[in-house]
Motif scaffolding. Sequence first.
Motif, PDB file in Angstrom:
ATOM      1  N   LYS A 167       1.625   7.188  -6.550  1.00 15.69           N
ATOM      2  CA  LYS A 167       0.589   8.208  -6.739  1.00 15.69           C
ATOM      3  C   LYS A 167       0.987   9.558  -6.131  1.00 15.69           C
ATOM      4  CE  LYS A 167      -3.163   4.802  -6.768  1.00 15.69           C
ATOM      5  NZ  LYS A 167      -4.376   4.307  -6.068  1.00 15.69           N
ATOM      6  N   GLU A 203       0.828  -1.211   0.000  1.00 14.07           N
ATOM      7  CA  GLU A 203       0.000   0.000   0.000  1.00 14.07           C
ATOM      8  C   GLU A 203       0.863   1.262   0.000  1.00 14.07           C
ATOM      9  OE1 GLU A 203      -2.931   0.010   3.056  1.00 14.07           O
ATOM     10  OE2 GLU A 203      -3.839  -1.902   2.448  1.00 14.07           O
ATOM     11  N   GLN A 241       2.187   1.944  -3.442  1.00 13.83           N
ATOM     12  CA  GLN A 241       1.121   2.549  -4.236  1.00 13.83           C
ATOM     13  C   GLN A 241       1.011   4.053  -3.959  1.00 13.83           C
ATOM     14  OE1 GLN A 241      -2.325   0.041  -3.195  1.00 13.83           O
ATOM     15  NE2 GLN A 241      -2.392  -0.628  -5.337  1.00 13.83           N
TER      16      GLN A 241
END
Length: 558
Positions: free
Chosen positions: A301, A294, A297
């Motif tokens: 982003k 996570e 990610q």
Amino acid sequence: MKINLTTTTSFYILYFLIAIVYTAGLFIPVMESDSAQHATMAMRMVLNNDFIHLYKGVDPYLDKPHMHFWLAAISMKIFGINHVAYRIPALLFTLLGAYSCYRLFNDLYKNKSFSHAAAAIFLTSQTIILANHDVRTDAVLTGAVIFSIWQLNSYLQRQSYKSIILGALGSAIAFSTKGHLGIFVIGLSILCQIIYTKNYKPLISLKTLVGLGFFVLGITPVLYAFYIQFDLHPEIMINETNNHSGLKFILWDHSFNRMAAKDFQKSNDNFFFFHSLLWVFFPWSIAYYIGTFETIQKIVKRKKLIEILSIGGSFITLVLISFSKSKLPHYLNSLIPLMSIFVAGYFLSLKQLNKTKTINFFLGLSYFIAVISCLAIIGLYLIRFNTTISVTTITGTLILVGLSIILISQTTTKSSKLIITSCVATILLNFNLNTYFYPNLLKYQSGESIANYIHNNTNLNHLPIHQFNNEYKWSLDFYLQKNIDVIQLENSKFPITPFLSVTNNYEELKPKLNMLGFKSEIIQTFKDYKVSRLSLKFLNSNKRDSQLEKSFLIKVYK
């Protein structure tokens, strides 16, 4: 009244439970081979009053630096030659590591409750508990690494002389314990944080040069010892070659030899550390994997993170060392504090973002881990040894279970409950390992049994003891508190007889002794097993005898 996990009282209870496990581990006999070998090497320093030269048995030792052996030897100077004294430095550095996790987490996240969680996650990680009774260099290394990272991160925030000096000395201890690995983890963690926060100013400060000076000063004792033992004595033979430079070895060759697996067992499994982490960081490994995924990610982003020190230092190192040809699970130990901080930070973010589904998943996982741990404890009891389960084990387990139930039931928030449930599951399992399984298992390594037999027989304990052709039993040396000399049969240089010896190959040894004009007789036979290489057949009491070797205590005479 409900007691929330984030209160001081609940953490004191949790730390008390953890302390019981670590205390029990202090009294387990040393395990062959590395732990017993290192204990014997430190003991030699004490017996010879020589803190410069390192020997593995009778051979000069050109491998790990001196710090771990120095600390163990100093402890044995103070508390006597015994396995508790040998383990004290490891325990102290583990406590330093836990405190450093607490302080570093609070510096990064400004949350004291989850700072305690970071320390508890570190202390209940399986490999950290194991490293405090199967003591090698890793406990000292781990504590020094996270202490240095805490201080250097504090330096980034406050630019104080105290922080840079302490961080440099922590790095020096890490280097003096296991070479470049600790320095790499420290440097990578701090570098990731500097780049992420764009805080480059401390790098060009005069204080940084002062820190570098203290680091050089801190590693000087180890460099001096290697120089005295090897650089001044090029005639010393290591692996049938001479002209070895101790300085070149520790400053360059040591780490690169391991990466290339030169003189070490090779492993081509590039995923070795990733699947080893499942048990090394048990019961927190799944949370680390999911949290890492996570976080990556979020990085892709370009979402803002509170810190990148813990994930950068641990995950990038994990990837890079996977390309090394030499791989052992305990190479991961120095990453566990960073992983603990990362997991505690991940759980804190779940709470702050109110991610109920994810929290419920980890809460369910913590209950599953608790069930697995209970089944594992029952499994331990089903492994039959020639003894009954002790009153200490039964009473201690009942007390731990009672306190654990109270602690879990009185915890109100789910994020707190999942942490404490996983902690107590590991505590219960390792208490039974430390008080029942390991003490009974280690009765099958013959070194301590032979030493006790010699101590208890007045007609034997006055005789000298020698070993043949490097048939080392490190625990024999340690529990006899003697540096046992080695006799090479090929050289036919025998000491004055009679003397004692220990061998697992008496049928081969006896005719060789006869040819050299010496007689021998078996004094006592002992069961022997390489306890670090457990097999299912050994754990099955009906098939155990087929897995055992025999160690013979013999007397050699004219």
